[in-house]
Structures are given as structure tokens and as C-alpha cells.
Design an enzyme around this catalytic site. Sequence first.
Site, PDB file in Angstrom:
ATOM      1  N   TYR A  52      29.649   2.290  -5.415  1.00 61.28           N
ATOM      2  CA  TYR A  52      29.767   3.738  -5.622  1.00 61.28           C
ATOM      3  C   TYR A  52      28.577   4.274  -6.411  1.00 61.28           C
ATOM      4  CZ  TYR A  52      34.230   3.254  -3.460  1.00 61.28           C
ATOM      5  OH  TYR A  52      35.202   2.992  -2.525  1.00 61.28           O
ATOM      6  N   TYR A  95      42.026  14.212  -3.421  1.00 61.73           N
ATOM      7  CA  TYR A  95      41.518  13.147  -2.562  1.00 61.73           C
ATOM      8  C   TYR A  95      41.492  11.849  -3.370  1.00 61.73           C
ATOM      9  CZ  TYR A  95      38.594  10.342   0.453  1.00 61.73           C
ATOM     10  OH  TYR A  95      38.143   9.321   1.247  1.00 61.73           O
ATOM     11  N   MET A 116      40.117   8.657  -3.937  1.00 60.90           N
ATOM     12  CA  MET A 116      38.860   8.011  -3.516  1.00 60.90           C
ATOM     13  C   MET A 116      39.006   6.493  -3.528  1.00 60.90           C
ATOM     14  SD  MET A 116      36.028  10.349  -5.477  1.00 60.90           S
ATOM     15  CE  MET A 116      36.672  10.134  -7.135  1.00 60.90           C
ATOM     16  N   HIS A 150      41.573   7.781   2.711  1.00 61.89           N
ATOM     17  CA  HIS A 150      41.171   6.983   3.880  1.00 61.89           C
ATOM     18  C   HIS A 150      41.491   5.510   3.618  1.00 61.89           C
ATOM     19  CE1 HIS A 150      38.484  10.506   4.499  1.00 61.89           C
ATOM     20  NE2 HIS A 150      38.670  10.227   5.770  1.00 61.89           N
ATOM     21  N   ASN A 196      42.886  -2.735   7.101  1.00 65.01           N
ATOM     22  CA  ASN A 196      43.645  -2.920   5.857  1.00 65.01           C
ATOM     23  C   ASN A 196      45.114  -2.498   6.057  1.00 65.01           C
ATOM     24  OD1 ASN A 196      44.302  -3.365   3.205  1.00 65.01           O
ATOM     25  ND2 ASN A 196      42.689  -2.078   2.347  1.00 65.01           N
ATOM     26  N   ALA A 201      47.421  -2.283   2.924  1.00 64.33           N
ATOM     27  CA  ALA A 201      47.260  -1.074   2.090  1.00 64.33           C
ATOM     28  C   ALA A 201      47.928   0.117   2.779  1.00 64.33           C
ATOM     29  CB  ALA A 201      45.779  -0.791   1.839  1.00 64.33           C
ATOM     30  N   PHE A 261      51.482  -0.068   2.083  1.00 66.24           N
ATOM     31  CA  PHE A 261      51.704   0.304   0.671  1.00 66.24           C
ATOM     32  C   PHE A 261      51.798   1.828   0.541  1.00 66.24           C
ATOM     33  CE2 PHE A 261      49.649   1.828  -3.206  1.00 66.24           C
ATOM     34  CZ  PHE A 261      50.458   1.272  -4.185  1.00 66.24           C
ATOM     35  N   TYR A 262      50.848   2.529   1.151  1.00 66.82           N
ATOM     36  CA  TYR A 262      50.858   4.000   1.035  1.00 66.82           C
ATOM     37  C   TYR A 262      52.073   4.592   1.766  1.00 66.82           C
ATOM     38  CZ  TYR A 262      46.243   3.726  -1.036  1.00 66.82           C
ATOM     39  OH  TYR A 262      45.196   3.450  -1.885  1.00 66.82           O
ATOM     40  N   LYS A 317      54.977   3.250   2.018  1.00 74.01           N
ATOM     41  CA  LYS A 317      56.138   3.064   1.121  1.00 74.01           C
ATOM     42  C   LYS A 317      56.222   4.193   0.100  1.00 74.01           C
ATOM     43  CE  LYS A 317      56.416  -1.936   0.839  1.00 74.01           C
ATOM     44  NZ  LYS A 317      56.040  -3.054  -0.023  1.00 74.01           N
TER      45      LYS A 317
HETATM   46  N1  ACO Z   1      48.493  -8.345  -1.675  1.00 71.14           N
HETATM   47  C1  ACO Z   1      49.806  -8.029  -1.870  1.00 71.14           C
HETATM   48  N2  ACO Z   1      50.383  -6.875  -1.470  1.00 71.14           N
HETATM   49  C2  ACO Z   1      49.611  -5.979  -0.836  1.00 71.14           C
HETATM   50  C3  ACO Z   1      48.247  -6.217  -0.619  1.00 71.14           C
HETATM   51  C4  ACO Z   1      47.691  -7.472  -1.032  1.00 71.14           C
HETATM   52  N3  ACO Z   1      46.416  -7.788  -0.818  1.00 71.14           N
HETATM   53  N4  ACO Z   1      47.729  -5.148  -0.020  1.00 71.14           N
HETATM   54  C5  ACO Z   1      48.719  -4.266   0.114  1.00 71.14           C
HETATM   55  N5  ACO Z   1      49.874  -4.758  -0.315  1.00 71.14           N
HETATM   56  C6  ACO Z   1      51.136  -4.001  -0.174  1.00 71.14           C
HETATM   57  C7  ACO Z   1      52.303  -4.802   0.346  1.00 71.14           C
HETATM   58  O1  ACO Z   1      53.062  -3.926   1.188  1.00 71.14           O
HETATM   59  C8  ACO Z   1      53.075  -5.150  -0.894  1.00 71.14           C
HETATM   60  O2  ACO Z   1      54.454  -5.211  -0.656  1.00 71.14           O
HETATM   61  P1  ACO Z   1      55.251  -6.539  -1.124  1.00 71.14           P
HETATM   62  O3  ACO Z   1      54.942  -6.750  -2.562  1.00 71.14           O
HETATM   63  O4  ACO Z   1      56.657  -6.186  -0.834  1.00 71.14           O
HETATM   64  O5  ACO Z   1      54.686  -7.633  -0.266  1.00 71.14           O
HETATM   65  C9  ACO Z   1      52.790  -3.945  -1.774  1.00 71.14           C
HETATM   66  O6  ACO Z   1      51.490  -3.502  -1.445  1.00 71.14           O
HETATM   67  C10 ACO Z   1      52.825  -4.343  -3.225  1.00 71.14           C
HETATM   68  O7  ACO Z   1      53.124  -3.206  -3.989  1.00 71.14           O
HETATM   69  P2  ACO Z   1      52.682  -3.206  -5.500  1.00 71.14           P
HETATM   70  O8  ACO Z   1      52.929  -4.528  -6.151  1.00 71.14           O
HETATM   71  O9  ACO Z   1      53.266  -2.016  -6.126  1.00 71.14           O
HETATM   72  O10 ACO Z   1      51.129  -2.924  -5.330  1.00 71.14           O
HETATM   73  P3  ACO Z   1      49.891  -3.792  -5.841  1.00 71.14           P
HETATM   74  O11 ACO Z   1      49.873  -3.825  -7.316  1.00 71.14           O
HETATM   75  O12 ACO Z   1      49.845  -5.088  -5.118  1.00 71.14           O
HETATM   76  O13 ACO Z   1      48.698  -2.841  -5.365  1.00 71.14           O
HETATM   77  C11 ACO Z   1      47.089  -2.304  -3.674  1.00 71.14           C
HETATM   78  C12 ACO Z   1      48.579  -2.440  -4.000  1.00 71.14           C
HETATM   79  C13 ACO Z   1      46.445  -1.334  -4.635  1.00 71.14           C
HETATM   80  C14 ACO Z   1      46.950  -1.791  -2.228  1.00 71.14           C
HETATM   81  C15 ACO Z   1      46.449  -3.717  -3.834  1.00 71.14           C
HETATM   82  O14 ACO Z   1      46.984  -4.558  -2.879  1.00 71.14           O
HETATM   83  C16 ACO Z   1      44.945  -3.764  -3.730  1.00 71.14           C
HETATM   84  O15 ACO Z   1      44.253  -3.571  -4.720  1.00 71.14           O
HETATM   85  N6  ACO Z   1      44.380  -4.079  -2.527  1.00 71.14           N
HETATM   86  C17 ACO Z   1      42.941  -4.273  -2.369  1.00 71.14           C
HETATM   87  C18 ACO Z   1      42.172  -2.978  -2.528  1.00 71.14           C
HETATM   88  C19 ACO Z   1      42.639  -1.963  -1.513  1.00 71.14           C
HETATM   89  O16 ACO Z   1      42.813  -2.271  -0.341  1.00 71.14           O
HETATM   90  N7  ACO Z   1      42.833  -0.721  -1.978  1.00 71.14           N
HETATM   91  C20 ACO Z   1      43.236   0.403  -1.141  1.00 71.14           C
HETATM   92  C21 ACO Z   1      42.060   0.840  -0.372  1.00 71.14           C
HETATM   93  S1  ACO Z   1      42.260   2.504   0.232  1.00 71.14           S
HETATM   94  C22 ACO Z   1      41.742   3.494  -1.042  1.00 71.14           C
HETATM   95  O17 ACO Z   1      41.278   3.003  -2.057  1.00 71.14           O
HETATM   96  C23 ACO Z   1      41.884   4.954  -0.936  1.00 71.14           C
END
Ligand code: ACO
Length: 159
Positions: A30, A74, A76, A115, A120, A123, A126-127, A129
Site C-alpha cells: 500500500y 469502503y 480497503m 472487493h 478468496n 473471505a 466470511f463477509y 456471514k
Molecule cells: N482461515 C480460517 N477461516 C477463514 C479464512 C482462513 N484463511 N478465511 C476466511 N475464513 C472464514 C471462514 O468462513 C471461517 O469460518 P469458520 O471459523 O467457521 O471456519 C471464518 O472466516 C472465521 O471467522 P472469524 O474467526 O471471525 O474470522 P478470522 O479471525 O479468521 O478473520 C479473515 C477472517 C479476516 C477473512 C481472515 O481469514 C484473514 O485475515 N484472511 C486473510 C486476509 C484476507 O483474505 N482478508 C480479506 C481480504 S478482502 C479485504 O480486505 C477487503
Amino acid sequence: MTSRVSFASLTPHNLGTLRKLNSVLFPISYSDRFYTDILKPEVDDFCKLVYYNDVPVGTICCRIEDKDNEHRLYLMTMGVLAPYRSRGIGSQAIEQIIDAARSHTQTKINKIYLHVQISNVEAKKFYEKHGFKEVGVHENYYKKIVPRDAWIMELVNEQ
Ligand code: ACO
């Protein structure tokens, strides 16, 4: 039991920690502008370092955009270090931002959007949910990483 997750506002003193976390979390580097903008007082509610037991393990950074008489947030960047995932830390962070957007009094935030790279799937789940819906695909959104396309995800603020 009190929550072990906490959030810190960004300051010039902890910006280095946020930079370091982002360099590990995201495949994109960034700009200096990104790191200047997230220190602005108007985004203080929406840009946080995330701590787990007092250890910095994640980041969440948003900007406010004004377009077509709407104020949009947004998202980011958002990430939690791999060893700390699936403990609910990311969920607490996104809910904190959603709550802050709903109770934002200076301007009404109409929606939050972001985005996600189309590879992914986790992720995206996750969103979803947390109430976000896919509203489209932005082709060639990423210039330096593949796949280049991104899902556009959106959460409309009903309040
Ligand atoms: N590992 C585990 N869970 C994940 C992952 C991962 N790599 N990626 C997404 N998840 C989802 C699953 O659905 C999971 O559900 P589960 O625990 O029932 O299996 C859920 O996230 C977990 O929820 P939390 O524990 O509340 O979230 P967490 O602390 O794991 O954070 C996050 C979720 C931020 C998406 C994390 O996985 C991450 O940092 N991923 C890598 C970076 C990333 O992809 N960021 C989003 C990019 S988009 C953007 O930044 C706008």
C-alpha cells in the site's frame, strides 16, 4: 469473562505495527498516501489495530466516500494473522465497524462495500456471514496479482 479482543486507534506511534501486519497479510503493498489517510480523525472509528491478549494480530482500514449524495464506507483492508484465525477475532472486528457505521452521527453511512479477489472464497463466505451480498464482479480490478477479478460485496445500512 471479558473479551480478549480489543481495538486501538491508529497513531503515528503504532502505524509501523500496522504497516508490518499489512505486509504479512496482503499480497499488495500500500502507498504512503494510504498510510497518511488512515490517520485522519474522520476515519478514526473505521481504522483499527486489532489485539488478541494485548498482541497486535490484525488490521481493519476503511475510507469514507461521497458519491451521488450517498456516504459510503469502503473497507480497503481487513486481515488477521494466520495462527489467530477462526477464533472469532475477524468477526468482532467487522461487527465493530458495522456498529460504528450504524451509529455514525456526523454523516449517515448508506452502505459498506469492499472487493474480494475471486480466488478468496473463504473471505467471501466470511463477509456473507456478516450480511454482505455479492453485487457484481469488477474485472481486472487487481493490476499486479492474479486472478485479477474481484467480487464487489455490499452491506446496506438500513437505519
Ligand atoms: N482461515 C480460517 N477461516 C477463514 C479464512 C482462513 N484463511 N478465511 C476466511 N475464513 C472464514 C471462514 O468462513 C471461517 O469460518 P469458520 O471459523 O467457521 O471456519 C471464518 O472466516 C472465521 O471467522 P472469524 O474467526 O471471525 O474470522 P478470522 O479471525 O479468521 O478473520 C479473515 C477472517 C479476516 C477473512 C481472515 O481469514 C484473514 O485475515 N484472511 C486473510 C486476509 C484476507 O483474505 N482478508 C480479506 C481480504 S478482502 C479485504 O480486505 C477487503
